[in-house]
Design an enzyme around this catalytic site. Sequence first.
Site, PDB file in Angstrom:
ATOM      1  N   GLU A 292     -19.962  12.696-113.364  1.00  0.00           N
ATOM      2  CA  GLU A 292     -19.709  11.279-113.096  1.00  0.00           C
ATOM      3  C   GLU A 292     -20.352  10.871-111.767  1.00  0.00           C
ATOM      4  O   GLU A 292     -20.395  11.649-110.815  1.00  0.00           O
ATOM      5  CB  GLU A 292     -18.201  11.041-113.037  1.00  0.00           C
TER       6      GLU A 292
ATOM      7  N   GLU B 167     -17.792   1.979-106.314  1.00  0.00           N
ATOM      8  CA  GLU B 167     -16.477   1.344-106.379  1.00  0.00           C
ATOM      9  C   GLU B 167     -16.304   0.428-105.173  1.00  0.00           C
ATOM     10  O   GLU B 167     -16.518   0.844-104.036  1.00  0.00           O
ATOM     11  CB  GLU B 167     -15.361   2.392-106.358  1.00  0.00           C
TER      12      GLU B 167
END
Length: 380
Positions: A77, A81
Site C-alpha cells: 500500500e 492522507e
Amino acid sequence: MFTRFHVGPMLAAASVALAVSSTAAAKPFKGGELYSSQSYLHGRMEVRMRMARGSGILSTFFTYKNGSEESGAFWEEIDIEVFGKENARVWQTNIITGSGTRQTDEAEHTESVSLADGYHTYALEWTPDYVAWSIDGREVRRITGGQVASLRNPQSLRFNLWSSDAVEWVGPFEESALPQHQYVNWIKYYRYNNGAFELDWQDDFDSLDTGRWGKADWTFDGNRVDFDPQNVTVKDGTLVLSLTREGQTGFTGAVPRDEGTEPGTGAGGAGATTSSSSSGGGAGGEGAATTSSGGGAGGDGAATTSSGSGAGGEGAATTSSGGGGAPSDGGVGGGATTDEASGDGCGCVAAGASTTTSSWAAALALGLSALAMRRRRTRG
C-alpha cells in the site's frame, strides 16, 4: 449485500479480522469511497483535489494491493492522507508492506495554506527503484530501496473520505463541521515505461465511468462511518466524496471552482510523455513531450506549437502544452517500525516520536463472491 468490518489492535493488542453481515447496526455517519476496477504496476498518479476540513476527518488518495488483508497475504500500500484537523494544513505519506508483521514508513508534511481552501495537484510516483510524493510540482518525499523493493504487485487506485476514532492520530471528531466534502477535479495515470512516464489515461469526471470505478458499500472497525454509495457523486465535472450524518447522504451544493487550473491540466513528472489524443493532456516536466490538447506551462526543454494555452519553456518543442516545474527538495520524515500484533496491524513511527501502533484493513468487492476488507488505523 455484506458490510465488511475489520477489527484491528487496540492499544497494541492482537487483532482479529471479522466479516459481519448487514444485520450489524448501521453507523450514524456516512462517508464515501471510490476504487478502481483495474490494478496498476508502477506509474505516476496525479490527482487534482480540494480536501475536507474538520478534526477527526481524513481525505485520501492511495494505492492498495487487493487481497492484502487476507490471512497469510503480503500487504502492499502507498498513501496520501490529508488531516482535517489544524485547518487541513497537514498531510501524511506512507508505505505499508509485510506479511503478519507489517512495516510502515510514514512522514507528515505541513503546508502554509489550508488544503481545504483550494485545489492542489498531488502526485505519487512509483517505480521499481523509488516512490516519491509531490504537491503542486514540489517533491516533498522520496524513498529508495528498502520497502520499495517489496512493492511487487499491481495495486488498485482509491479515494476515500472517512473519520477515524483514533483521537491521538486525527484529533477529536468535530461533528459540528458536517457535512464535509472532498472534491476531485481530475486524475491522470502515467504508465512507467523504460524509465519514463507516459500518459495512459485521464478522467475529468464529466460522468462516472462505471467500467473504471466502483463505489464502496462497507465499513471497518475504527471508522466512524459506513461507506455509502450515495456519498460518491459526480457534478459539474467533479468527483465529490461526502461525509454526512445518516439520513443526509448525497451532495446538492455548488462545486467550488478550481481557480488554479482548468479541468484537464496538470503537472507532469520529469521525462514524462503523453500520447493521448484526448483533450486535457498533462503538462510535462523537464524534457517532456505531449501530443494531447490540454493546457499547461512547459518545463525546461519543452515548448508548445499548438493553439493550446500552455506556455513553452526554454528550448521547447511539443505539439501541445507541456509543463510542470522540476520538483524541489522536500522533507523526508518518519521512520520504519514493525507491528508485532498477529493480526492485520501495522506499526508507524514518525522521526523523533514514540512508538505507537498503526493498523489498516482494506476492503474491496469486485464481484458477488469477492470479499476484501479496507484498512484500519489505531494509535494507542
